[in-house]
Write a protein that holds these residues in place. Structure first.
Motif, PDB file in Angstrom:
ATOM      1  N   TYR A  67       0.827  -1.213   0.000  1.00  0.00           N
ATOM      2  CA  TYR A  67       0.000   0.000   0.000  1.00  0.00           C
ATOM      3  C   TYR A  67       0.859   1.260   0.000  1.00  0.00           C
ATOM      4  CZ  TYR A  67      -3.257   3.601   1.499  1.00  0.00           C
ATOM      5  OH  TYR A  67      -3.992   4.765   1.583  1.00  0.00           O
ATOM      6  N   THR A  73      -1.028   0.150  -7.734  1.00  0.00           N
ATOM      7  CA  THR A  73      -1.364   1.241  -8.646  1.00  0.00           C
ATOM      8  C   THR A  73      -0.409   1.259  -9.832  1.00  0.00           C
ATOM      9  OG1 THR A  73      -2.182   2.548  -6.772  1.00  0.00           O
ATOM     10  CG2 THR A  73      -1.766   3.726  -8.826  1.00  0.00           C
ATOM     11  N   ALA A 184     -10.308  -5.032   2.081  1.00  0.00           N
ATOM     12  CA  ALA A 184      -9.920  -4.757   0.694  1.00  0.00           C
ATOM     13  C   ALA A 184     -11.119  -4.350  -0.149  1.00  0.00           C
ATOM     14  CB  ALA A 184      -9.239  -5.985   0.090  1.00  0.00           C
ATOM     15  N   SER A 188     -11.489  -0.552  -1.680  1.00  0.00           N
ATOM     16  CA  SER A 188     -11.359  -0.544  -3.130  1.00  0.00           C
ATOM     17  C   SER A 188     -12.603   0.001  -3.825  1.00  0.00           C
ATOM     18  CB  SER A 188     -11.095  -1.959  -3.645  1.00  0.00           C
ATOM     19  OG  SER A 188     -12.219  -2.797  -3.411  1.00  0.00           O
ATOM     20  N   ASN A 210     -10.739   2.108  -6.454  1.00  0.00           N
ATOM     21  CA  ASN A 210      -9.379   2.376  -5.974  1.00  0.00           C
ATOM     22  C   ASN A 210      -8.497   1.192  -6.365  1.00  0.00           C
ATOM     23  OD1 ASN A 210      -6.981   2.677  -4.512  1.00  0.00           O
ATOM     24  ND2 ASN A 210      -7.997   3.542  -2.731  1.00  0.00           N
ATOM     25  N   GLN A 212      -5.404   0.525  -6.017  1.00  0.00           N
ATOM     26  CA  GLN A 212      -4.419   0.068  -5.039  1.00  0.00           C
ATOM     27  C   GLN A 212      -4.989  -1.046  -4.160  1.00  0.00           C
ATOM     28  OE1 GLN A 212      -1.153   0.656  -4.695  1.00  0.00           O
ATOM     29  NE2 GLN A 212      -1.215  -0.816  -3.021  1.00  0.00           N
ATOM     30  N   TRP A 213      -6.258  -0.919  -3.778  1.00  0.00           N
ATOM     31  CA  TRP A 213      -6.903  -1.953  -2.978  1.00  0.00           C
ATOM     32  C   TRP A 213      -7.570  -3.009  -3.853  1.00  0.00           C
ATOM     33  CZ3 TRP A 213      -6.317  -2.852   2.055  1.00  0.00           C
ATOM     34  CH2 TRP A 213      -5.829  -1.820   2.860  1.00  0.00           C
ATOM     35  N   ALA A 214      -8.059  -2.607  -5.029  1.00  0.00           N
ATOM     36  CA  ALA A 214      -8.810  -3.534  -5.881  1.00  0.00           C
ATOM     37  C   ALA A 214      -7.957  -4.693  -6.370  1.00  0.00           C
ATOM     38  CB  ALA A 214      -9.401  -2.782  -7.073  1.00  0.00           C
TER      39      ALA A 214
END
Length: 242
Positions: A67, A73, A184, A188, A210, A212-214
């Motif tokens: 993260y 990302t 998550a 996300s 999002n 980064q979380w997805a």
């Protein structure tokens, strides 16, 4: 083999342990498959092998460092061919910490899998499975050997990751996967993006999601039914040998 030698082998090579919340036993695992899951999310390979403390700590490390480094990302930008944005978004202070532990997780999960396969062979040869308790009680919970349907473990894991492990009474893994999956999915914004997809409002999908979380979610969603199936199958094999 003499009786004394057999007793020594039985005492040394234990098949596993039944507790009220879990049944941690040694079973054959494909080291390549274990490595693959460790590459998907560090810690998953160790969780498959019953190395819960190391596995859970590596998962926490994965979410924390990934993260902060913005690795997911950067992966998303790479997928769409925007390599300059992928390079710019990365935090070098975090990503350079990420690589050594990531490689260690893959290497160590393979090493442990190979060692446990050897141990599982010796445990089965010594028939130490007969010494595993068929039922275990505590004041708050109980666990017992019973034939579990592997398809149900897969089904509930597909409904929500973690539920298949709860069905197999692998409570530590089940709740851990469930909690991280909820985290998550929430951060996300996958559920709102699915909602907008059904409405055909695709512009809003890209606004709310999002990455980064997805990008954590696919690995988690695929791992849960696979591991729940293996754990349930191991439970059934243990019961059949007793």
């Amino acid at each position: 083999m003499s009786e004394n030698t057999t007793a020594q082998v039985d005492q040394r090579y234990k098949k596993g342990l039944m507790t009220p919340t879990n049944a941690n036993i040694v079973q054959f695992r494909n080291p390549t498959v274990v490595m693959w899951w460790a590459a998907a999310i560090p810690g998953y390979g160790h969780v498959m092998l019953g190395k819960y403390i190391k596995g859970f700590l590596l998962i926490v490390w994965e979410f924390t460092v990934n993260y902060n480094s913005k690795l997911n990302t950067a992966i998303m930008y790479t997928f769409i061919g925007n390599f300059e944005a992928a390079i710019n978004v990365l935090d070098l202070n975090w990503i350079l910490l990420y690589v050594p532990v990531y490689l260690y997780s893959i290497w160590d999960s393979r090493r442990v899998a190979i060692d446990q396969n050897k141990y599982a062979l010796l445990a089965d040869m010594s028939w130490s499975v007969a010494k595993v308790d068929s039922i275990s009680f505590s004041a708050m919970e109980k666990n017992y050997l019973d034939k579990r349907k592997t398809w149900l473990a897969i089904f509930w894991s597909l409904i929500t990751p973690g539920l298949g492990h709860l069905y197999a009474n692998r409570l530590p893994t089940g709740f851990y996967i469930l909690v991280w999956f909820v985290i998550a999915v929430y951060f996300s914004n996958i559920l709102p993006s699915i909602h907008y997809t059904f409405l055909g409002q695709f512009d809003k999908v890209f606004e709310v999601i999002n990455p980064q979380w997805a990008l954590f979610v696919p690995s988690m969603y695929c791992f849960a039914p696979y591991d729940a199936y293996l754990q349930c199958d191991s439970f059934n094999k243990l019961m059949a040998k007793q």
